[in-house]
Scaffold this active site. Sequence first.
Site, short mmCIF file in Angstrom:
data_model
loop_
_atom_site.label_atom_id
_atom_site.label_comp_id
_atom_site.label_asym_id
_atom_site.label_seq_id
_atom_site.Cartn_x
_atom_site.Cartn_y
_atom_site.Cartn_z
N SER A 1 0.84 -1.21 0.00
CA SER A 1 0.00 0.00 0.00
C SER A 1 0.86 1.25 0.00
O SER A 1 0.52 2.24 -0.63
CB SER A 1 -0.86 0.06 1.26
N HIS B 1 -2.01 -3.18 -6.66
CA HIS B 1 -2.57 -2.77 -5.37
C HIS B 1 -4.09 -2.99 -5.36
O HIS B 1 -4.83 -2.23 -5.98
CB HIS B 1 -2.22 -1.30 -5.10
N GLU C 1 -4.83 -0.83 -8.60
CA GLU C 1 -3.88 0.15 -9.11
C GLU C 1 -2.69 -0.64 -9.63
O GLU C 1 -2.00 -1.32 -8.85
CB GLU C 1 -3.45 1.11 -8.00
N ASN D 1 -4.85 6.28 -2.02
CA ASN D 1 -4.39 6.67 -0.68
C ASN D 1 -3.80 8.08 -0.67
O ASN D 1 -3.95 8.80 0.31
CB ASN D 1 -3.36 5.66 -0.16
N1 LIG Z 1 -5.46 -4.57 4.81
C1 LIG Z 1 -5.67 -3.67 3.88
O1 LIG Z 1 -6.64 -2.90 3.92
C2 LIG Z 1 -4.74 -3.58 2.70
C3 LIG Z 1 -5.21 -3.04 1.49
C4 LIG Z 1 -4.37 -3.02 0.38
C5 LIG Z 1 -3.07 -3.49 0.49
N2 LIG Z 1 -2.63 -3.99 1.70
C6 LIG Z 1 -1.26 -4.51 1.75
O2 LIG Z 1 -1.32 -5.92 1.63
C7 LIG Z 1 -0.23 -6.52 2.34
C8 LIG Z 1 -0.74 -7.53 3.33
O3 LIG Z 1 -1.60 -6.87 4.24
P1 LIG Z 1 -2.74 -7.66 5.05
O4 LIG Z 1 -3.67 -6.63 5.56
O5 LIG Z 1 -3.27 -8.78 4.22
O6 LIG Z 1 -1.89 -8.24 6.26
P2 LIG Z 1 -2.20 -9.52 7.21
O7 LIG Z 1 -1.55 -9.19 8.50
O8 LIG Z 1 -3.62 -9.89 7.19
O9 LIG Z 1 -1.37 -10.70 6.51
C9 LIG Z 1 0.04 -10.66 6.50
C10 LIG Z 1 0.60 -11.90 5.84
O10 LIG Z 1 2.02 -11.82 5.93
C11 LIG Z 1 2.51 -13.11 6.30
N3 LIG Z 1 3.79 -12.94 6.98
C12 LIG Z 1 4.03 -12.38 8.17
N4 LIG Z 1 5.35 -12.41 8.46
C13 LIG Z 1 5.95 -13.02 7.40
C14 LIG Z 1 7.30 -13.35 7.09
N5 LIG Z 1 8.30 -13.03 7.92
N6 LIG Z 1 7.54 -13.96 5.90
C15 LIG Z 1 6.54 -14.26 5.05
N7 LIG Z 1 5.25 -13.96 5.29
C16 LIG Z 1 4.95 -13.35 6.44
C17 LIG Z 1 1.42 -13.65 7.22
O11 LIG Z 1 1.56 -15.04 7.37
C18 LIG Z 1 0.17 -13.21 6.49
O12 LIG Z 1 -0.14 -14.11 5.45
C19 LIG Z 1 0.55 -5.36 2.96
O13 LIG Z 1 1.60 -5.00 2.13
C20 LIG Z 1 -0.49 -4.26 3.03
O14 LIG Z 1 0.06 -2.97 3.02
C21 LIG Z 1 -3.44 -4.07 2.79
#
Ligand SMILES: NC(=O)c1ccc[n+]([C@@H]2O[C@H](COP(=O)([O-])OP(=O)(O)OC[C@H]3O[C@@H](n4cnc5c(N)ncnc54)[C@H](O)[C@@H]3O)[C@@H](O)[C@H]2O)c1
Length: 282
Positions: free
Chosen positions: A114, A135, A147, A185
């Site tokens: 993000s 994204h 995106e 964002n």
């Molecule tokens: N949540 C949102 O609203 C949103 C929206 C768009 C983009 N994002 C982006 O998506 C990505 C994931 O966010 P999320 O909200 O799904 O997070 P989340 O916390 O739900 O999931 C995180 C994931 O990372 C994995 N993980 C953690 N430590 C790790 C490691 N050391 N090695 C490999 N994998 C590891 C976990 O097992 C899990 O699958 C981020 O980059 C975030 O910025 C999030």
Amino acid sequence: MGVVGLGTMGAGIAQVCVQAGFETIGREVSDDLGERGRSTIDHYLSRGVEKARLSQQDKDAALARLTLVTDLGELAGCDLVIEAVIEDLATKHTVFKELDEIVGAGAILATNTSALSVTEIATATNRPERVVGMHFFNPAPVLKLVEVVRTEQTSPELFDAAYEFSQRIGKEPIACNDTPGFVVNRILIPLLNDCVRVIDEARVSPEDVDRAMTFGANWPIGPCALIDLIGIDVHVHASEALAGALGEERMAPPPRLREMLEEGKLGRKSGHGFFSYSASTK
Ligand SMILES: NC(=O)c1ccc[n+]([C@@H]2O[C@H](COP(=O)([O-])OP(=O)(O)OC[C@H]3O[C@@H](n4cnc5c(N)ncnc54)[C@H](O)[C@@H]3O)[C@@H](O)[C@H]2O)c1
């Protein structure tokens, strides 16, 4: 295709891909987390069946297209890998460095970051021209936007392929450069922060800020209700990242949001944010 990380976003992205007919390998760090990702997808597909949006047969076929793995090496045959691990540059670098050694030369490597720089993430590989941002928005199965983010190194053919893939899975992609906050964002975060500042400046209640923007600007949801939905923690983190990247004070989270974070008022998911939520409205 492959999805690395089946958390909130990865599970949603994997669901979109299997529903669109793509064989998808989902990689989690443990079997338990993989199963949790699969059950999240199962849950949302079941809701679709209950609401007659898809048939039981389509649900079963979609779930059958998902393979869970813990070993990143299993993604060797993927044409496209979308990384959706935690928003931490070092973790993403580790994943991309490993993927660079594993996947074929023709593969597309995409990140769902993000707020981090796609250009910086790509430095962990020896093929920055094959790295692109994709994204998605939360919840990925519901929100249509992707995106598609190009760096200065991204090859135009690879960018077009990522863009077309987004369309093939039923999304509405937009094309943009790798700039802090990309498009949504960059616009939404300072705008929502201004809405929160107005609460204290104009001595207006969160209810009335929301009424102002829904009745006065025709927003489908008020800004306070929207921040509750995003999560105060997620919004504050994104604001800090954007403020750091752009050096603009206006991007930084207002004190009121920091206080809510310290009090554990995280929005809908915690039951309390600007508004209160019961189990049925969370
Ligand atoms: N949540 C949102 O609203 C949103 C929206 C768009 C983009 N994002 C982006 O998506 C990505 C994931 O966010 P999320 O909200 O799904 O997070 P989340 O916390 O739900 O999931 C995180 C994931 O990372 C994995 N993980 C953690 N430590 C790790 C490691 N050391 N090695 C490999 N994998 C590891 C976990 O097992 C899990 O699958 C981020 O980059 C975030 O910025 C999030």
